[in-house]
Design an enzyme around this catalytic site. Structure first.
Site, PDB file in Angstrom:
ATOM      1  CE  LYS A  29     -10.643 -25.690  58.381  1.00 51.40           C
ATOM      2  NZ  LYS A  29     -10.891 -24.798  57.243  1.00 51.40           N
TER       3      LYS A  29
ATOM      4  CE  LYS B  69      -6.581 -26.019  58.116  1.00 51.08           C
ATOM      5  NZ  LYS B  69      -7.387 -25.165  57.314  1.00 51.08           N
TER       6      LYS B  69
HETATM    7  C1  PBG Z   1     -10.741 -21.740  55.227  1.00 50.10           C
HETATM    8  C2  PBG Z   1      -9.447 -22.256  55.713  1.00 50.10           C
HETATM    9  C3  PBG Z   1      -8.791 -22.009  56.926  1.00 50.10           C
HETATM   10  C4  PBG Z   1      -7.554 -22.635  56.817  1.00 50.10           C
HETATM   11  C5  PBG Z   1      -7.494 -23.235  55.578  1.00 50.10           C
HETATM   12  N1  PBG Z   1      -8.683 -22.999  54.917  1.00 50.10           N
HETATM   13  C6  PBG Z   1      -9.179 -21.214  58.111  1.00 50.10           C
HETATM   14  C7  PBG Z   1     -10.309 -21.596  58.945  1.00 50.10           C
HETATM   15  O1  PBG Z   1     -10.938 -22.646  58.792  1.00 50.10           O
HETATM   16  O2  PBG Z   1     -10.635 -20.760  59.781  1.00 50.10           O
HETATM   17  C8  PBG Z   1      -6.453 -22.618  57.852  1.00 50.10           C
HETATM   18  C9  PBG Z   1      -5.071 -22.726  57.305  1.00 50.10           C
HETATM   19  C10 PBG Z   1      -3.989 -22.362  58.255  1.00 50.10           C
HETATM   20  O3  PBG Z   1      -4.201 -21.998  59.429  1.00 50.10           O
HETATM   21  O4  PBG Z   1      -2.848 -22.441  57.817  1.00 50.10           O
HETATM   22  N2  PBG Z   1     -11.861 -22.219  55.876  1.00 50.10           N
END
Ligand code: PBG
Length: 326
Positions: free
Chosen positions: A196, A249
């Site tokens: 991520k 992601k």
């Molecule tokens: C929580 C999380 C996030 C997303 C999914 N879980 C935001 C982040 O890490 O700031 C992003 C999902 C999206 O943008 O569709 N940490």
């Protein structure tokens, strides 16, 4: 050797039937996961300004949405919670009567075959908006692990099929797996947000989930966008710790990462087509600058071509509708 003019690649592109016959990749409704935002409170159904067509629901208003997802044969939902009260221990994240825990029980009662995946993260529940415990002005990895494990256990006890840690703390898959197994929840699977990245494409989500960090950014725990080899180390680590499914992601700007993970590991692989990727296409379509159906289906196909098995996307209901009408 056959070369032009004997060789003509156009031959198999001449008709729709020929193109379908030699098509290498297909998107199926079975690949789709639909994210849902669940809010604490009552009587809430509000559209998210930066994500047209996506709503926040309180549990008492959720049922029609679940019925629609089931009717469209979308196999899974991914739940995000938005609590009323935030604190520095993310207490609402592991409250057995929290919005997510109630939503899981409702879905499992009314649509038992729908796969319930829950996002396990603390940012929505922390007053400072970071994904972990803040100590001395920074996120403390090891102090965060027990809270993540507690949250995952509370989701699993409420009936979640899969828990999905998105916090990017080191060692969280192991902490969650051990905690689940200790409670006899060995059948609950883990979908790890393994690679991520610290991405600008989460912008609209942070509005939706009220989870923007109040100070600093997430660069000390989420991945640095230029790195590819490091993603493989993250994925390997998570598989070693017991992840059943791994994720890359965002998806669109990281198709190379998806492909490398696919080529390196045998684990089921999910691509998260994130909020900013959704909103870009929506905005362009609303302006009449893109054909929405074609653009969305093209991106979905790209995730499959890169090697994803599972696509998490806010477009899931539209995609299912288009695929069913084909
Ligand atoms: C929580 C999380 C996030 C997303 C999914 N879980 C935001 C982040 O890490 O700031 C992003 C999902 C999206 O943008 O569709 N940490």
């Amino acid at each position: 050797m056959v070369a032009f003019p004997q060789l003509r690649l156009h031959r198999l592109r001449r008709t729709g039937a020929l193109r379908a016959l030699v098509r290498e990749n297909h998107v199926s409704v079975n690949d789709l996961v639909y994210p849902l935002f669940i809010m604490e409170g009552k009587g809430i159904k509000e559209e998210i300004a930066s994500m047209p067509g996506i709503f926040r629901y309180s549990v008492d208003r959720l049922s029609p949405e679940i019925e629609e997802v089931t009717r469209l044969k979308i196999p899974a939902v991914l739940l995000f919670g938005i609590p009323q009260d935030k604190d520095e221990a993310a207490s609402a994240a592991y409250n057995p009567e929290g919005a997510i825990q109630q939503a899981i029980r409702l879905i499992k009662k009314t649509a038992p075959d729908l796969i319930v995946i829950t996002d396990v993260c603390l940012c929505e529940y922390m007053s400072h908006g970071h994904c972990g415990v803040v100590a001395g002005g920074r996120v403390d990895n090891d102090q965060t692990l027990p809270l993540l494990a507690k949250t995952a256990v509370s989701h699993a006890e409420a009936g979640a099929d899969i828990v999905a840690p998105s916090d990017m703390m080191d060692g969280r898959v192991q902490a969650i797996r051990s905690a689940l197994d200790e409670k006899g929840l060995q059948d609950t699977a883990i979908l790890s947000y393994s690679a991520k990245y610290a991405s600008a494409f989460y912008g609209p989500f942070r509005d939706a989930a009220e989870s923007a960090p109040q100070f600093g950014d997430r660069c000390s725990y989420q991945m640095d966008p230029p790195n590819l080899r490091e993603a493989l180390r993250e994925v390997e680590q998570d598989i070693t710790e017991g992840a059943d499914i791994v994720m890359v992601k965002p998806a669109l700007a990281y198709l190379d990462v998806i492909q490398q993970v696919r080529n390196t590991f045998d684990c089921p692989l999910a691509a998260y087509n994130v909020s900013g990727e959704y909103s870009m296409i929506k905005a362009a379509a609303q302006k009449g600058w893109l054909d929405e159906k074609q653009a969305v289906l093209e991106t979905m196909t790209a995730f499959k071509r890169a090697g994803a098995d599972i696509i998490i996307t806010y477009h899931a209901k539209q995609v299912a509708t288009w695929l069913h009408s084909d």
